[in-house]
Design a protein around this motif. Structure first.
Motif, PDB file in Angstrom:
ATOM      1  N   HIS A   1       1.488   4.086  -2.966  1.00 34.85           N
ATOM      2  CA  HIS A   1       1.065   5.395  -2.800  1.00 34.85           C
ATOM      3  C   HIS A   1       1.907   6.381  -3.127  1.00 34.85           C
ATOM      4  O   HIS A   1       1.903   7.296  -3.783  1.00 34.85           O
ATOM      5  CB  HIS A   1       0.545   5.490  -1.222  1.00 34.85           C
ATOM      6  N   PHE A   2       3.243   6.126  -2.565  1.00 33.90           N
ATOM      7  CA  PHE A   2       4.430   6.821  -2.920  1.00 33.90           C
ATOM      8  C   PHE A   2       4.672   7.133  -4.503  1.00 33.90           C
ATOM      9  O   PHE A   2       5.029   8.090  -5.005  1.00 33.90           O
ATOM     10  CB  PHE A   2       5.647   6.418  -2.351  1.00 33.90           C
TER      11      PHE A   2
ATOM     12  N   SER B   1       2.721   6.975  -6.615  1.00 32.97           N
ATOM     13  CA  SER B   1       1.616   7.919  -7.232  1.00 32.97           C
ATOM     14  C   SER B   1       1.875   9.485  -7.181  1.00 32.97           C
ATOM     15  O   SER B   1       1.503  10.260  -7.898  1.00 32.97           O
ATOM     16  CB  SER B   1       0.049   7.952  -6.573  1.00 32.97           C
ATOM     17  N   PHE B   2       3.010   9.588  -6.619  1.00 34.32           N
ATOM     18  CA  PHE B   2       3.485  11.287  -6.608  1.00 34.32           C
ATOM     19  C   PHE B   2       4.569  11.317  -7.711  1.00 34.32           C
ATOM     20  O   PHE B   2       4.721  12.594  -8.236  1.00 34.32           O
ATOM     21  CB  PHE B   2       4.430  11.263  -5.109  1.00 34.32           C
ATOM     22  N   TYR B   3       4.902  10.317  -8.263  1.00 34.04           N
ATOM     23  CA  TYR B   3       5.937  10.418  -9.306  1.00 34.04           C
ATOM     24  C   TYR B   3       5.193  10.461 -10.626  1.00 34.04           C
ATOM     25  O   TYR B   3       4.471   9.514 -11.100  1.00 34.04           O
ATOM     26  CB  TYR B   3       7.133   9.696  -9.070  1.00 34.04           C
ATOM     27  N   PRO B   4       5.836  11.258 -11.549  1.00 32.69           N
ATOM     28  CA  PRO B   4       5.460  11.187 -13.102  1.00 32.69           C
ATOM     29  C   PRO B   4       5.540  10.014 -13.822  1.00 32.69           C
ATOM     30  O   PRO B   4       5.096   9.476 -14.500  1.00 32.69           O
ATOM     31  CB  PRO B   4       6.168  12.461 -13.717  1.00 32.69           C
TER      32      PRO B   4
ATOM     33  N   GLU C   1       0.780  -1.062   0.148  1.00 29.14           N
ATOM     34  CA  GLU C   1       0.122  -0.088  -0.107  1.00 29.14           C
ATOM     35  C   GLU C   1       0.894   1.271  -0.078  1.00 29.14           C
ATOM     36  O   GLU C   1       0.628   2.214  -0.807  1.00 29.14           O
ATOM     37  CB  GLU C   1      -0.648   0.104   1.180  1.00 29.14           C
TER      38      GLU C   1
ATOM     39  N   PRO D   1       7.952  14.631  -4.570  1.00 28.64           N
ATOM     40  CA  PRO D   1       7.335  15.668  -5.432  1.00 28.64           C
ATOM     41  C   PRO D   1       5.900  15.822  -5.028  1.00 28.64           C
ATOM     42  O   PRO D   1       5.070  16.474  -6.011  1.00 28.64           O
ATOM     43  CB  PRO D   1       7.429  15.089  -6.936  1.00 28.64           C
TER      44      PRO D   1
ATOM     45  N   PHE E   1       5.876  17.312 -17.140  1.00 26.77           N
ATOM     46  CA  PHE E   1       5.521  17.131 -15.911  1.00 26.77           C
ATOM     47  C   PHE E   1       5.081  18.544 -15.226  1.00 26.77           C
ATOM     48  O   PHE E   1       5.859  19.128 -15.062  1.00 26.77           O
ATOM     49  CB  PHE E   1       6.582  16.450 -14.980  1.00 26.77           C
TER      50      PHE E   1
ATOM     51  N   ARG F   1      -6.160  15.106  -7.780  1.00 30.27           N
ATOM     52  CA  ARG F   1      -6.106  13.721  -7.698  1.00 30.27           C
ATOM     53  C   ARG F   1      -5.253  13.162  -6.641  1.00 30.27           C
ATOM     54  O   ARG F   1      -5.587  12.205  -5.781  1.00 30.27           O
ATOM     55  CB  ARG F   1      -5.347  13.269  -9.289  1.00 30.27           C
ATOM     56  N   LEU F   2      -4.012  13.918  -6.128  1.00 32.73           N
ATOM     57  CA  LEU F   2      -3.110  13.614  -4.916  1.00 32.73           C
ATOM     58  C   LEU F   2      -3.872  13.889  -3.802  1.00 32.73           C
ATOM     59  O   LEU F   2      -3.666  13.212  -2.615  1.00 32.73           O
ATOM     60  CB  LEU F   2      -1.726  14.149  -5.018  1.00 32.73           C
TER      61      LEU F   2
ATOM     62  N   ARG G   1      -3.704  17.594 -10.893  1.00 29.18           N
ATOM     63  CA  ARG G   1      -2.600  16.850 -10.127  1.00 29.18           C
ATOM     64  C   ARG G   1      -3.019  16.858  -8.903  1.00 29.18           C
ATOM     65  O   ARG G   1      -3.104  15.975  -8.028  1.00 29.18           O
ATOM     66  CB  ARG G   1      -1.283  17.139 -10.430  1.00 29.18           C
TER      67      ARG G   1
ATOM     68  N   ASP H   1      11.756   1.591   3.499  1.00 25.66           N
ATOM     69  CA  ASP H   1      12.550   2.585   3.439  1.00 25.66           C
ATOM     70  C   ASP H   1      13.104   2.579   2.004  1.00 25.66           C
ATOM     71  O   ASP H   1      12.982   3.800   1.092  1.00 25.66           O
ATOM     72  CB  ASP H   1      13.608   3.185   4.657  1.00 25.66           C
TER      73      ASP H   1
ATOM     74  N   ARG I   1       9.775  13.139   5.472  1.00 28.54           N
ATOM     75  CA  ARG I   1       9.855  12.071   4.299  1.00 28.54           C
ATOM     76  C   ARG I   1       9.072  12.457   3.119  1.00 28.54           C
ATOM     77  O   ARG I   1       9.474  12.538   2.076  1.00 28.54           O
ATOM     78  CB  ARG I   1       9.238  10.803   5.050  1.00 28.54           C
TER      79      ARG I   1
END
Lengths: 310, 283
Positions: free
Chosen positions: A100-101, A103-106, A96, B114, B10, B20-21, B17, A140, B109
């Motif tokens: 989730h992480f 989804s932050f990145y292009p 999970e 981004p 991007f 969505r986030l 975005r 991590d 963290r």
């Protein structure tokens, strides 16, 4: 080689205390660079400046061509950061939290594959609160690389892991670097630096005192070699030969320290043969380990090897 | 000839975005919330328990002037519990969880990724909205099912209810975010958040009739949003004569919304000025 990181005269002071006293360094793209140094020497401060978590008092720095103090989300998208200790997601599972992480990145890696890579396939659906310290460290690492970054900062990535776990993490780092990615590693394990790093830098009291390849640092390659063998049977009863180096016998072990080990070994072999011994028992030729060199550097700088807090 | 697919540019702060986030963050926040029994207990069960205990103990009626029907105590008590339940799901819950996330490095963290900050707050407010709405439904459900609470019939009263809900949730969420500035370590969070919240509940007349609160305490309560939320929700559930005793004759819903809007603005500015992304070093 294009530079992934440049630092010129980077300084950081807190009041009258100077944590960094002007660090100059260039790390190339695709390079694995290890930062060594005693606790409190400024390693983490330096890395946190590069990560954009801290401001610098003076000097210039670029990371992937951007000043870290001005790096926005576009810049963050190209970085992976594995912090030494950071809040954890106790209630989520590795799958999970990695998804989730991602989804932050292009552009990102397949999160399930990343969980496999770091060796957590069997724990992918377990709540993180039930994981051991070493397993959390793998989470991590998964979060640090899932965004498919060009540059990863690894702050003591294998602390708390058993030897097998450490090797597994090394494999992940190697797989990652084989794709031409850059890694900046801080570690207390000298063997880790030797295994992974193309170059190491030693920071002591806020200064980068030495930078070089692990096998060359501190004049290691040219350092005196140490030859040792056991003195038993006939050899314990005869006089030791003249080999042109310092020779020392204690507790049944003879030790020679020399800068021409090949010639000395040849002389010793002849001497043994003369006394009817074909094979020198327990013969070993060694150079100082990276750890020996490192400890000598720290001692020379008058630092306790494990001083200070965290 | 086929054109190569263009590499999409991007745009980290594109509204789509961020939305969505924020949604992704809301889902993760909800998942974490409902998997933490202590949080679910303090946010939901405590107000629900209060409703049950108070409505059972004080099962009497509030007497009105001659010629009007008396009001069941539960009818008076439940709107106040809705107000305090909202404050628990927004102000108290956000202040405590965000403070822990600041101090234990979770925010650090996130700040290394981004993820836009606005999406982090979007997730927090999404969580607060969802839990506050659930709280309202729970308290109302228990009030109606067990204690015969009558729901408003006038659409205008429902509209006022909705207005007070939205203004109250937004103002108290932002206030919780700003309030984290006063929390110096994660272990202190509960001790810094709960006492003022508890005192406000008493002096805002949540557990007793507002007219029973001494005037100087009423004056203090009037400076904070809880009293106004209670007043707004009571307007929706109670006949006008109750206001004569308790709120100087007028429900003043316009004033309620105005004060809450003021708090919303104030909390927004305070959150912008005081919120710190990373306080791992300050403990």
């Amino acid at each position: 080689m294009t530079a992934a990181i440049t630092a010129t005269g980077v300084r950081k002071s807190y009041g009258s205390f100077e944590a960094l006293r002007g660090v100059d360094l260039e790390i190339g793209e695709g390079e694995v660079f290890a930062l060594l140094g005693p606790n409190g020497a400024g390693k983490t401060t330096f890395v946190e400046i590069l990560e954009g978590f801290r401001t610098r008092t003076a000097g210039e720095a670029t990371v992937l061509g951007i000043d870290p103090e001005r790096g926005g989300p576009e810049w963050r998208a190209r970085l992976g950061i594995v912090l030494q200790s950071a809040g954890f997601f106790e209630q989520l599972t590795p799958d999970e939290i990695t998804a989730h992480f991602a989804s932050f990145y292009p552009k990102h890696l397949d999160p399930r594959r990343v969980v496999d890579m770091v060796g957590l396939a069997e724990k992918r659906d377990a709540r993180c609160k039930s994981l051991s310290g070493g397993q959390k460290r793998r989470v991590d690492l998964a979060l640090g690389i899932v965004g498919d970054p060009d540059l990863v900062f690894l702050d003591e990535p294998t602390t708390g892991l058993d030897p097998q776990g450490r090797r597994q993490i090394w494999e992940v780092v190697r797989e990652f670097t084989s794709l031409g990615k850059t890694v900046v590693l801080t570690t207390h394990y000298l063997d880790e630096a030797e295994q992974l790093a193309d170059r190491v830098g030693v920071i002591i009291r806020g200064e980068l005192v030495e930078v070089g390849r692990p096998r060359e640092i501190g004049g290691r390659e040219r350092a005196m070699a140490r030859i040792s063998f056991s003195l038993n049977g006939t050899l314990s009863e005869v006089a030791l030969p003249e080999v042109g180096g310092l020779i020392d016998a204690a507790d049944g072990v003879a030790t020679v320290t020399t800068d021409r080990p090949t010639a000395v070994v040849a002389m010793l072999a002849r001497w043994a043969e003369d006394h009817g011994v074909a094979e020198l028992p327990g013969l070993a030729v060694s150079r100082p380990s990276l750890e020996d060199i490192y400890l000598a550097m720290v001692a020379e700088a008058g630092e306790p090897s494990d001083g200070g807090q965290l | 000839m086929t054109a190569l697919p263009a590499t999409p540019v991007f745009r980290p702060n594109a509204p789509g975005r961020i939305l969505r986030l924020s949604w992704e963050r809301t889902l993760i926040e909800l998942r974490q919330f409902f998997r933490t029994p202590e949080q679910v207990f303090f946010t939901f069960l405590l107000p629900v328990l209060f409703v049950v205990i108070f409505s059972t103990i004080f099962s009497g009626e509030i007497e009105g002037p001659p010629g009007v029907e008396d009001v069941e105590f539960a009818q008076y008590f439940v709107p106040g519990m809705i107000a305090t339940g909202i404050m628990s799901a927004t102000f108290a819950s956000l202040a405590m969880t965000i403070a822990v996330e600041q101090h234990d490095g979770l925010l650090r963290r996130l700040s290394g990724t981004p993820l836009p900050r606005s999406a982090y707050f979007g997730g927090k407010i999404g969580l607060a909205l969802f839990t506050a709405a659930l709280e309202v439904v729970l308290i109302l459900g228990i009030g109606v099912a067990l204690y015969g609470v009558n729901l408003p019939t006038d659409p205008a009263k429902w509209l006022a209810f909705l207005g007070v809900f939205i203004a109250g949730v937004s103002a108290c969420s932002l206030l919780g975010i700003a309030y984290t500035r006063l929390i110096r370590s994660s272990s202190a969070a509960s001790a810094i958040v709960q006492p003022p919240y508890l005192i406000l509940q008493f002096i805002s007349g949540v557990f007793l009739q507002y007219s029973a609160v001494p005037p100087f305490l009423q004056a203090i309560a009037s400076l904070f949003p809880l009293k106004w939320m209670v007043q707004g929700f009571r307007y929706a559930f109670l006949p006008d004569w109750v206001a004569v005793d308790d709120y100087g004759g007028q429900w003043n819903v316009d004033l309620v919304l105005l004060v809450l809007a003021g708090w919303l603005l104030l909390s927004f500015v305070a959150a912008r000025l005081w919120f710190r992304w990373d306080r791992t070093g300050s403990a």
